[in-house]
Design an enzyme around this catalytic site. Structure first.
Site, PDB file in Angstrom:
ATOM      1  N   GLU A 144       0.829  -1.208   0.000  1.00 38.20           N
ATOM      2  CA  GLU A 144       0.000   0.000   0.000  1.00 38.20           C
ATOM      3  C   GLU A 144       0.863   1.257   0.000  1.00 38.20           C
ATOM      4  O   GLU A 144       0.506   2.268  -0.616  1.00 38.20           O
ATOM      5  CB  GLU A 144      -0.951  -0.007   1.205  1.00 38.20           C
ATOM      6  CG  GLU A 144      -2.111  -0.985   1.082  1.00 38.20           C
ATOM      7  CD  GLU A 144      -1.704  -2.435   1.349  1.00 38.20           C
ATOM      8  OE1 GLU A 144      -2.473  -3.337   0.954  1.00 38.20           O
ATOM      9  OE2 GLU A 144      -0.629  -2.658   1.943  1.00 38.20           O
ATOM     10  N   HIS A 191     -11.292  -6.699   7.533  1.00 36.11           N
ATOM     11  CA  HIS A 191     -11.695  -6.502   6.141  1.00 36.11           C
ATOM     12  C   HIS A 191     -13.127  -5.969   6.031  1.00 36.11           C
ATOM     13  O   HIS A 191     -13.746  -6.084   4.978  1.00 36.11           O
ATOM     14  CB  HIS A 191     -11.599  -7.820   5.355  1.00 36.11           C
ATOM     15  CG  HIS A 191     -10.217  -8.357   5.212  1.00 36.11           C
ATOM     16  ND1 HIS A 191      -9.545  -8.967   6.247  1.00 36.11           N
ATOM     17  CD2 HIS A 191      -9.374  -8.373   4.150  1.00 36.11           C
ATOM     18  CE1 HIS A 191      -8.346  -9.349   5.822  1.00 36.11           C
ATOM     19  NE2 HIS A 191      -8.218  -8.992   4.554  1.00 36.11           N
TER      20      HIS A 191
END
Length: 326
Positions: free
Chosen positions: A61, A130
């Site tokens: 990321e 998540h």
């Protein structure tokens, strides 16, 4: 185009429209190329635009955000995907300390026109790492625009506005809405960021919602209508800029306010909105303000437990009933 388009298809369509319009728009992220994205939200882009403009990245990321920032500073308009919004934490230094501050710190000499797209929210049993709705994280950072569309047409219109913005935009795509369908918008559809929409009119209470909470609020409003309570539903669409005017105008009609947010109650966007309403529209209120929000616990994996944590139609109906009787 078809009579209906899914939210999932609208993401790819919205990006494609901007890529066709402006050659400086590029996409980068994990598995967004030939694979079409883990949620199939970039399907068809690699085939149409090729590896020059659709870049598959390593699983990092920080690398995605850093590369997007550099590309934006040097004249491109990158659309970067962070696969799950929970993983924004992995590139938080870029998102909080670097990207939103460059334009300010250079006195406007350098802009960072980039979009960070991310799959957001719960309700699908994906577990604690998540499933989070993380709009409230971004809301704490000055310099970021925050978009969270609820319909396919808004996905396309707001994507256009986001890509064209000279300021960085965090674009939250709700996982629970991906399969939902709606009418496709016209070819040149742009929805100005910071413009809320009244999606249902009513005279008794204002329900303010965002993303997947919008259809939830609409369901609650339909149920309440059967009891003689007419709720007006406002889809905020954006948190930054925040359209307080539309909320206050609605309150002028209803005099009661309920915010419906998936973010945890602690530090959720509803708290900010409610405080602004208290400052600017206190005399419009005939009852206390109510916030229906997520509980302040990690999201459970089991669906029966997850339902206890995030807002439901029943929770919204109960809150409105209480206010109507006040």
């Amino acid at each position: 185009m078809a009579d209906v388009i899914s939210y999932r298809e609208a993401v790819a369509e919205g990006i494609a429209r901007e890529m066709r319009r402006d050659p400086s728009v590029v996409c980068l992220g994990e598995d967004i190329g030939e694979a079409g994205g883990v949620f199939k939200t970039t399907a068809g882009l690699f085939k149409e635009f090729g590896p020059e403009r659709v870049w598959d990245t390593p699983i990092s990321e920080q690398a995605i955000a850093g590369a997007a920032m550099g590309a934006a500073m040097t004249g491109m308009r990158p659309v970067a995907e962070i696969m799950f919004s929970d993983f924004l934490a992995c590139c938080w230094d870029y998102l909080a300390n670097e990207i939103p501050k460059v334009r300010y710190m250079t006195g406007g000499q350098v802009t960072v026109p980039l979009v960070v797209r991310t799959a957001n929210g719960g309700g699908l049993g994906f577990g604690a790492q998540h499933s989070q709705a993380t709009e409230n994280w971004a809301l704490t950072v000055p310099g970021l625009k925050i978009a969270a569309p609820a319909t396919p047409a808004d996905v396309i219109g707001m994507m256009a506005a986001a890509v064209r913005s000279d300021d960085p935009v965090v674009f939250f795509e709700h996982k629970g809405l991906l399969a939902s369908k709606g009418a496709p918008p016209p070819a040149d559809h742009v929805v100005e960021l910071g413009r809320a929409a009244v999606v249902r009119e009513g005279a008794d209470v204002t329900l303010v919602a965002l993303a997947s909470m919008v259809p939830l609020a609409l369901k609650a409003a339909d149920l309440l209508s059967g009891e003689g309570i007419e709720a007006e539903v406002v889809d905020l669409r954006c948190l930054v800029p925040l359209d307080v005017t539309t909320v206050l105008t609605s309150l002028g009609r209803t005099s009661r306010l309920v915010t419906v947010e998936e973010n945890p109650y602690q530090g959720g966007w509803g708290a900010t909105l409610v405080s602004v309403v208290a400052d600017e529209g206190f005399t419009l209120l005939d009852a206390p303000v109510r916030r229906v929000a997520g509980e302040c616990v990690p999201l459970p994996f089991a669906d029966a437990l997850e339902e206890r944590v995030i807002p439901t139609v029943d929770k919204v109906v109960a809150a409105v009933r209480g206010l109507a009787a006040y």
